[in-house]
Design a protein around this motif. Structure first.
Motif, short mmCIF file in Angstrom:
data_model
loop_
_atom_site.label_atom_id
_atom_site.label_comp_id
_atom_site.label_asym_id
_atom_site.label_seq_id
_atom_site.Cartn_x
_atom_site.Cartn_y
_atom_site.Cartn_z
N TYR A 219 14.42 -12.10 33.49
CA TYR A 219 14.91 -11.30 32.38
C TYR A 219 13.79 -10.61 31.62
O TYR A 219 12.73 -10.72 32.10
CB TYR A 219 15.56 -12.59 31.32
CG TYR A 219 14.64 -13.31 30.51
CD1 TYR A 219 14.65 -13.46 29.20
CD2 TYR A 219 13.80 -14.24 31.07
CE1 TYR A 219 13.73 -14.29 28.49
CE2 TYR A 219 12.80 -15.16 30.52
CZ TYR A 219 12.73 -15.01 29.17
OH TYR A 219 11.96 -15.82 28.25
N ASP A 220 14.01 -9.82 30.38
CA ASP A 220 13.25 -8.78 30.23
C ASP A 220 11.82 -9.24 30.06
O ASP A 220 10.81 -8.34 30.07
CB ASP A 220 13.75 -8.21 28.76
CG ASP A 220 14.89 -7.37 29.05
OD1 ASP A 220 15.45 -7.05 30.18
OD2 ASP A 220 15.92 -6.85 28.30
N HIS A 328 23.54 -7.50 29.06
CA HIS A 328 22.18 -7.95 28.90
C HIS A 328 22.33 -9.52 29.14
O HIS A 328 22.86 -10.23 28.45
CB HIS A 328 21.64 -7.88 27.63
CG HIS A 328 22.60 -8.22 26.52
ND1 HIS A 328 23.77 -7.61 26.28
CD2 HIS A 328 22.63 -9.37 25.64
CE1 HIS A 328 24.53 -8.40 25.32
NE2 HIS A 328 23.80 -9.21 24.88
N ASP A 330 20.58 -12.19 28.81
CA ASP A 330 19.72 -12.77 28.23
C ASP A 330 19.65 -14.21 28.16
O ASP A 330 20.54 -14.77 28.71
CB ASP A 330 19.21 -12.03 26.79
CG ASP A 330 20.62 -12.51 25.66
OD1 ASP A 330 21.42 -13.28 26.35
OD2 ASP A 330 20.64 -11.96 24.51
#
Length: 353
Positions: A219-220, A328, A330
């Motif tokens: 993840y980011d 996304h 997340d």
């Protein structure tokens, strides 16, 4: 505790062998997998401010769980190598030790949402976030008496061929959709639009590089750091930095060079017929309209990858991508909700229709 930082994986391995293993008298697997920056090897001294310390998972047969939990609870030292062995657990809501003792199957299902030994159809692969796959395939295994944990990690090591091809064709499709939008923003002088689409294209380039190297992306928070570990980053990182930070026309030239390189690297994979990377004017596809800004031949990669897919249901699916490309993925989606299971059902339904 000394001033020198000890990576969490190294701490966990020492903790297992010296403090935990002597308390376990039955066959088991021992590892540090699941959540946590240390599982990915990205932890630093900053990581020690929460959910970090001596910890390990002990995975065994159900009939041994309670006895081993009791021995661990009674036998763990209060301190190991200067670290408290009991510290605040978000999951437990209290201070406790972090030796997780569970049946292997229960733990796998808890982490992944399914047991891959029972089989994973294409929908299950597409709806499972890559970060969740990293929870099982990253980290370190310290012991595996019956080999079952190792077997699970091998099953999850990478996507089946059809799914891999479909994710890559979806990546090329997204690039093909995005690049002409950037060209239009350049033409109209929309500076913010150009910057946003440049950043989006850079992200798409990076995602495709992960896929081409058969590596799951996290993840980011760790996406950029993990990209830096790819072989492709040696070539692509300077180009992406030039695209993000440079002025025109150098920024566009850097993006185009990155996309041409990805096209050439696709051919190196040898999984489809070769496609010659090329640039040409953007063909709108309506009324024969052709716009002057140059775009890569992303559609050619989409079609050659689609032709390589053997499952007709997957081959005919609209190229929205896997869960990580579609939305996304997340922490809320990866860890705290049933959205991956919902997405699996949606993919499954789409491939039935």
């Amino acid at each position: 505790m000394g001033d020198e930082f000890v990576p969490g994986l190294d701490l966990a391995e020492a903790f297992y062998h010296r403090a935990v293993a002597p308390l376990i008298e039955v066959p088991h697997a021992a590892c540090l997998l699941g959540e946590g920056s240390e599982v990915l090897g990205f932890d630093t001294s900053r990581s020690q401010d929460h959910e970090w310390g001596p910890r390990v998972q002990i995975l065994l047969k159900p009939e041994h769980v309670e006895a081993v939990r009791s021995r661990v609870r009674k036998g763990l030292p209060p301190v190991f190598d200067g670290f408290d062995t009991a510290w605040y657990s978000l999951a437990a809501g209290t201070v406790t030790h972090h030796v997780q003792v569970m049946p292997l199957t229960d733990w796998i299902v808890q982490v992944l949402g399914l047991d891959p030994r029972s089989g994973m159809d294409n929908a299950a692969w597409l709806g499972t976030p890559q970060q969740r796959l990293l929870h099982l395939t990253a980290g370190r295994v310290f012991r595996d008496d019956d080999g079952e944990l190792t077997r699970v990690r091998r099953l999850l090591a990478w996507y089946p061929g059809d799914v891999w091809a479909w994710l890559m064709l979806s990546g090329w499709h997204l690039i093909g959709n995005t690049e002409p939008l950037r060209g239009r923003c350049l033409e109209t002088g929309d500076v913010i639009g150009v910057r946003l689409l440049t950043a989006k294209l850079c992200r798409l380039v990076m995602e495709l590089a992960f896929l081409q190297e058969r590596r799951y992306w996290p993840y980011d928070k760790w996406f950029g750091a993990a990209f830096g570990r790819l072989a492709a980053s040696t070539v692509l990182s300077p180009l992406l930095e030039a695209a993000l930070n440079g002025e025109e026309p150098q920024a566009t030239a850097a993006l185009q060079e990155a996309l041409l390189w990805l096209g050439g690297h696709h051919n190196d994979l040898g999984i489809t017929a070769a496609v010659r990377p090329a640039y040409g004017p953007f063909e709108v596809g309506i009324n024969g309209a052709v716009r002057p800004y140059q775009v890569v031949n992303a559609g050619d990669y989409v079609e050659t990858l689609r032709a390589s897919i053997t499952d007709p249901k997957l081959r005919g699916l609209v190229q929205v991508g896997g869960i990580d490309q579609l939305t996304h993925a997340d922490d809320a989606i990866v860890t705290h909700t049933d959205w991956p299971a919902r997405m699996v059902r949606e993919y499954r339904d789409a491939m039935r229709s």
